[in-house]
Design a protein around this motif. Sequence first.
Motif, PDB file in Angstrom:
ATOM      1  N   ASP A  82       0.828  -1.216   0.000  1.00 49.81           N
ATOM      2  CA  ASP A  82       0.000   0.000   0.000  1.00 49.81           C
ATOM      3  C   ASP A  82       0.859   1.261   0.000  1.00 49.81           C
ATOM      4  N   THR A  83       2.171   1.108   0.127  1.00 46.57           N
ATOM      5  CA  THR A  83       3.064   2.263   0.117  1.00 46.57           C
ATOM      6  C   THR A  83       2.967   3.000  -1.209  1.00 46.57           C
ATOM      7  N   ALA A  84       2.670   4.295  -1.131  1.00 47.60           N
ATOM      8  CA  ALA A  84       2.476   5.112  -2.326  1.00 47.60           C
ATOM      9  C   ALA A  84       2.209   6.553  -1.907  1.00 47.60           C
ATOM     10  N   VAL A  85       2.211   7.417  -2.891  1.00 53.38           N
ATOM     11  CA  VAL A  85       1.661   8.757  -2.698  1.00 53.38           C
ATOM     12  C   VAL A  85       0.172   8.670  -3.025  1.00 53.38           C
ATOM     13  N   TYR A  86      -0.637   9.153  -2.104  1.00 52.97           N
ATOM     14  CA  TYR A  86      -2.084   9.093  -2.257  1.00 52.97           C
ATOM     15  C   TYR A  86      -2.613  10.473  -2.636  1.00 52.97           C
ATOM     16  N   TYR A  87      -3.462  10.474  -3.654  1.00 50.46           N
ATOM     17  CA  TYR A  87      -4.039  11.704  -4.168  1.00 50.46           C
ATOM     18  C   TYR A  87      -5.558  11.649  -4.081  1.00 50.46           C
ATOM     19  N   CYS A  88      -6.159  12.770  -3.740  1.00 50.80           N
ATOM     20  CA  CYS A  88      -7.603  12.855  -3.906  1.00 50.80           C
ATOM     21  C   CYS A  88      -7.890  13.663  -5.161  1.00 50.80           C
ATOM     22  N   ALA A  89      -9.058  13.424  -5.726  1.00 47.95           N
ATOM     23  CA  ALA A  89      -9.441  14.065  -6.967  1.00 47.95           C
ATOM     24  C   ALA A  89     -10.937  14.300  -6.984  1.00 47.95           C
ATOM     25  N   ALA A  90     -11.346  15.314  -7.713  1.00 53.15           N
ATOM     26  CA  ALA A  90     -12.750  15.679  -7.827  1.00 53.15           C
ATOM     27  C   ALA A  90     -13.212  15.524  -9.265  1.00 53.15           C
ATOM     28  N   ARG A  91     -14.410  14.977  -9.395  1.00 46.20           N
ATOM     29  CA  ARG A  91     -14.983  14.766 -10.718  1.00 46.20           C
ATOM     30  C   ARG A  91     -16.301  15.516 -10.814  1.00 46.20           C
ATOM     31  N   GLY A  92     -16.394  16.401 -11.797  1.00 46.33           N
ATOM     32  CA  GLY A  92     -17.600  17.187 -11.977  1.00 46.33           C
ATOM     33  C   GLY A  92     -18.434  16.687 -13.136  1.00 46.33           C
ATOM     34  N   VAL A  93     -19.121  17.598 -13.784  1.00 45.52           N
ATOM     35  CA  VAL A  93     -20.040  17.236 -14.859  1.00 45.52           C
ATOM     36  C   VAL A  93     -19.325  16.663 -16.068  1.00 45.52           C
ATOM     37  N   SER A  94     -18.024  16.941 -16.173  1.00 48.53           N
ATOM     38  CA  SER A  94     -17.261  16.405 -17.298  1.00 48.53           C
ATOM     39  C   SER A  94     -17.082  14.896 -17.196  1.00 48.53           C
ATOM     40  N   MET A  95     -17.341  14.341 -15.992  1.00 48.44           N
ATOM     41  CA  MET A  95     -17.149  12.911 -15.712  1.00 48.44           C
ATOM     42  C   MET A  95     -15.682  12.507 -15.753  1.00 48.44           C
ATOM     43  N   ARG A  96     -14.811  13.508 -15.709  1.00 44.54           N
ATOM     44  CA  ARG A  96     -13.384  13.238 -15.586  1.00 44.54           C
ATOM     45  C   ARG A  96     -12.908  13.804 -14.256  1.00 44.54           C
ATOM     46  N   TYR A  97     -11.844  13.224 -13.750  1.00 44.57           N
ATOM     47  CA  TYR A  97     -11.234  13.775 -12.539  1.00 44.57           C
ATOM     48  C   TYR A  97     -10.368  14.966 -12.974  1.00 44.57           C
ATOM     49  N   ASP A  98     -10.971  16.136 -12.902  1.00 54.60           N
ATOM     50  CA  ASP A  98     -10.315  17.340 -13.398  1.00 54.60           C
ATOM     51  C   ASP A  98      -9.462  18.047 -12.361  1.00 54.60           C
ATOM     52  N   TYR A  99      -9.724  17.784 -11.090  1.00 55.23           N
ATOM     53  CA  TYR A  99      -9.037  18.507 -10.025  1.00 55.23           C
ATOM     54  C   TYR A  99      -8.328  17.513  -9.115  1.00 55.23           C
ATOM     55  N   TRP A 100      -7.070  17.843  -8.799  1.00 52.38           N
ATOM     56  CA  TRP A 100      -6.225  16.925  -8.034  1.00 52.38           C
ATOM     57  C   TRP A 100      -5.514  17.665  -6.912  1.00 52.38           C
ATOM     58  N   GLY A 101      -5.302  16.959  -5.815  1.00 51.90           N
ATOM     59  CA  GLY A 101      -4.489  17.498  -4.748  1.00 51.90           C
ATOM     60  C   GLY A 101      -3.017  17.239  -5.021  1.00 51.90           C
ATOM     61  N   GLN A 102      -2.191  17.657  -4.068  1.00 53.13           N
ATOM     62  CA  GLN A 102      -0.741  17.538  -4.257  1.00 53.13           C
ATOM     63  C   GLN A 102      -0.205  16.184  -3.810  1.00 53.13           C
ATOM     64  N   GLY A 103      -1.021  15.428  -3.094  1.00 54.20           N
ATOM     65  CA  GLY A 103      -0.632  14.101  -2.668  1.00 54.20           C
ATOM     66  C   GLY A 103      -0.078  14.065  -1.258  1.00 54.20           C
ATOM     67  N   THR A 104      -0.216  12.911  -0.620  1.00 52.21           N
ATOM     68  CA  THR A 104       0.354  12.687   0.704  1.00 52.21           C
ATOM     69  C   THR A 104       0.986  11.300   0.727  1.00 52.21           C
ATOM     70  N   GLN A 105       2.181  11.220   1.294  1.00 54.22           N
ATOM     71  CA  GLN A 105       2.941   9.973   1.267  1.00 54.22           C
ATOM     72  C   GLN A 105       2.470   9.022   2.359  1.00 54.22           C
ATOM     73  N   VAL A 106       2.230   7.788   1.979  1.00 54.49           N
ATOM     74  CA  VAL A 106       1.935   6.713   2.914  1.00 54.49           C
ATOM     75  C   VAL A 106       3.014   5.652   2.755  1.00 54.49           C
ATOM     76  N   THR A 107       3.683   5.324   3.850  1.00 55.76           N
ATOM     77  CA  THR A 107       4.725   4.305   3.826  1.00 55.76           C
ATOM     78  C   THR A 107       4.389   3.242   4.863  1.00 55.76           C
ATOM     79  N   VAL A 108       4.320   2.001   4.418  1.00 51.41           N
ATOM     80  CA  VAL A 108       3.999   0.884   5.298  1.00 51.41           C
ATOM     81  C   VAL A 108       5.227  -0.011   5.404  1.00 51.41           C
ATOM     82  N   SER A 109       5.743  -0.133   6.615  1.00 54.23           N
ATOM     83  CA  SER A 109       6.941  -0.950   6.825  1.00 54.23           C
ATOM     84  C   SER A 109       6.560  -2.378   7.190  1.00 54.23           C
ATOM     85  N   SER A 110       7.394  -3.312   6.781  1.00 48.33           N
ATOM     86  CA  SER A 110       7.101  -4.726   7.060  1.00 48.33           C
ATOM     87  C   SER A 110       7.701  -5.164   8.381  1.00 48.33           C
TER      88      SER A 110
END
Length: 118
Positions: free
Chosen positions: A90-118
């Motif tokens: 699950d380690t990755a940069v996670y982004y949220c996104a918004a989808r409007g009437v275009s039905m595309r994810y047109d707006y994105w955040g800058q991301g937040t890092q998630v690191t899962v150690s074993s």
Amino acid sequence: QVQLVESGGGLVQAGGSLRLSCAASGRTFGSYAMGWFRQAPGKEREFVAAISRNDDSTLYADSVKGRFTISRDNAKNTVYLQMNSLKPEDTAVYYCAARGVSMRYDYWGQGTQVTVSS
């Protein structure tokens, strides 16, 4: 237009939990469906979860189904991703996104890092 800011990422041991938040600007948050995506090093960005405008429908990638929960609070202009039973993959940069009437994810955040150690 909407601006998105993610928070809540960090380092966690395998089996642990994190809750990501995505705060949106603007008065029209409730008119957008919202999604979470992630991108691991050397890999393409992939879909994680999505939620409808009115919080009545959710969708998850098979890889996170049963472990992650997406939710939203339109009064707070915020969407959440509760992540339980985290795995190193699950380690990755996670982004949220918004989808409007275009039905595309047109707006994105800058991301937040998630690191899962074993």
